[in-house]
Design a protein around this motif. Sequence first.
Motif, PDB file in Angstrom:
ATOM      1  N   CYS B  12       1.169  -0.903   0.208  1.00 36.88           N
ATOM      2  CA  CYS B  12      -0.106   0.253  -0.026  1.00 36.88           C
ATOM      3  C   CYS B  12       0.697   1.614  -0.482  1.00 36.88           C
ATOM      4  CB  CYS B  12      -0.791  -0.315   1.164  1.00 36.88           C
ATOM      5  SG  CYS B  12      -1.872  -1.210   1.107  1.00 36.88           S
ATOM      6  N   MET B  16       0.278   4.427  -2.861  1.00 37.33           N
ATOM      7  CA  MET B  16      -0.312   5.623  -2.169  1.00 37.33           C
ATOM      8  C   MET B  16      -0.089   6.978  -2.343  1.00 37.33           C
ATOM      9  SD  MET B  16       1.415   5.459   1.813  1.00 37.33           S
ATOM     10  CE  MET B  16       3.116   6.625   2.152  1.00 37.33           C
ATOM     11  N   TRP B  87      -9.345   1.027   6.572  1.00 36.05           N
ATOM     12  CA  TRP B  87      -7.885   1.801   6.330  1.00 36.05           C
ATOM     13  C   TRP B  87      -7.328   0.597   6.335  1.00 36.05           C
ATOM     14  CZ3 TRP B  87      -4.788   0.001   9.421  1.00 36.05           C
ATOM     15  CH2 TRP B  87      -4.795  -0.064  11.471  1.00 36.05           C
ATOM     16  N   VAL B  88      -5.773   1.249   5.582  1.00 32.62           N
ATOM     17  CA  VAL B  88      -5.614  -0.440   5.458  1.00 32.62           C
ATOM     18  C   VAL B  88      -3.854   0.315   5.836  1.00 32.62           C
ATOM     19  CG1 VAL B  88      -5.936  -1.137   3.617  1.00 32.62           C
ATOM     20  CG2 VAL B  88      -4.529   0.702   3.205  1.00 32.62           C
ATOM     21  N   ALA B  97      -5.278  -3.733  -0.159  1.00 30.73           N
ATOM     22  CA  ALA B  97      -6.512  -1.720  -0.581  1.00 30.73           C
ATOM     23  C   ALA B  97      -8.009  -2.128  -1.131  1.00 30.73           C
ATOM     24  CB  ALA B  97      -5.623  -1.238  -1.230  1.00 30.73           C
ATOM     25  N   THR B 100     -10.346  -3.679   0.217  1.00 28.83           N
ATOM     26  CA  THR B 100     -11.128  -3.159   1.003  1.00 28.83           C
ATOM     27  C   THR B 100     -12.340  -2.254   0.328  1.00 28.83           C
ATOM     28  OG1 THR B 100      -9.693  -3.418   2.584  1.00 28.83           O
ATOM     29  CG2 THR B 100     -10.672  -2.060   3.100  1.00 28.83           C
ATOM     30  N   LEU B 109      -8.848   5.311   0.535  1.00 26.13           N
ATOM     31  CA  LEU B 109      -8.654   4.753   1.248  1.00 26.13           C
ATOM     32  C   LEU B 109      -7.389   5.711   2.369  1.00 26.13           C
ATOM     33  CD1 LEU B 109      -9.140   2.122   2.643  1.00 26.13           C
ATOM     34  CD2 LEU B 109      -7.973   0.877   1.176  1.00 26.13           C
ATOM     35  N   VAL B 111      -4.002   5.712   4.336  1.00 29.54           N
ATOM     36  CA  VAL B 111      -3.441   4.607   4.888  1.00 29.54           C
ATOM     37  C   VAL B 111      -2.513   4.015   5.861  1.00 29.54           C
ATOM     38  CG1 VAL B 111      -0.974   3.216   4.036  1.00 29.54           C
ATOM     39  CG2 VAL B 111      -2.339   4.107   2.376  1.00 29.54           C
ATOM     40  N   ILE B 124      -4.972   6.187  -0.595  1.00 24.98           N
ATOM     41  CA  ILE B 124      -5.477   5.791  -1.682  1.00 24.98           C
ATOM     42  C   ILE B 124      -6.234   6.494  -2.354  1.00 24.98           C
ATOM     43  CG2 ILE B 124      -5.414   3.801  -3.139  1.00 24.98           C
ATOM     44  CD1 ILE B 124      -3.388   2.086  -0.991  1.00 24.98           C
TER      45      ILE B 124
END
Lengths: 140, 149
Positions: B12, B16, B87-88, B97, B100, B109, B111, B124
């Motif tokens: 991720c 990102m 979130w990741v 990601a 999700t 999303l 990070v 992201i």
Amino acid sequence: MTRAKDIMHEGAQWITRDETLTRAAQVMQMLDVGALPVSDDNGRMCGIITDRDIVVKCLARGGNPDRATAGDLCEGTPRWIDANADVEDVLHEMESHKIRRLPVIENKRLVGMISEADVARHLPDNQVAEFAGMIYSTAK
Amino acid sequence: MARTTGGRPLTCRDIMHEGVRCIGAHESLFEAAKLMRELNVGSLPICGDDNRLKGLVTDRDIVVECVATGRDPASVEAGSLGGALHWVAADADATEALETMEIHRIKRLPVIDVADGHRLIGMISESELAKNLTDEQIAEFAGRVFAAP
């Protein structure tokens, strides 16, 4: 040939240009949509407004959505596509103008809208990927 | 960026974009709108007084939950919006990601660097996915997520 009317979703709703942005927000909420075509007093499309337009063009500038109207946010040439246009033309129109929703017009009437979801549903993977790459290269 | 040629899967962190700005939970939606305009973004992470991620507010949230209900954006706190928080972890596989975002039908999303104080270090969005995924992955993502308004 796949035509615009084959991939559009029907039941798109207008609002008229003198309605307030508060009203536009309520319609967007009610219909669960992010964009609404705007018509003038003669029933012709004069633009399209999005939820984001309400935020960045009105609220962020200190505007009052109870007083500002849908027509205030319409600018530039409204983009649309004929119901019988080829789907290639639909993609070209959306890609070249980097727009995510395209009103579909037949006999001067709004008959539907084509959104990114409609494109994703109806086209093969490679076309969707090309579309996504073009449209979302500037996505925020 | 640590994008090795040895076939290590993308994380991720690799895909990102950095430099995320937060809106404070106690700041108003008017402030959030101004920041979205200034940064040209459609969503902002909401950070609490402890600087930890509390949620995410989108331009659409402001329209649907504030304007449509007739409330004044200057008197609504950002922290009062924002639904479930997703979130990741920065070092998770990039496909996590994607999963999700697909499952929850979300387009952006946050990070989090779990090892380094649980800090928010990036976001992201669909444009990062479009740049980094295969055609099949993008098509699947588009089909699921863009069905949402």
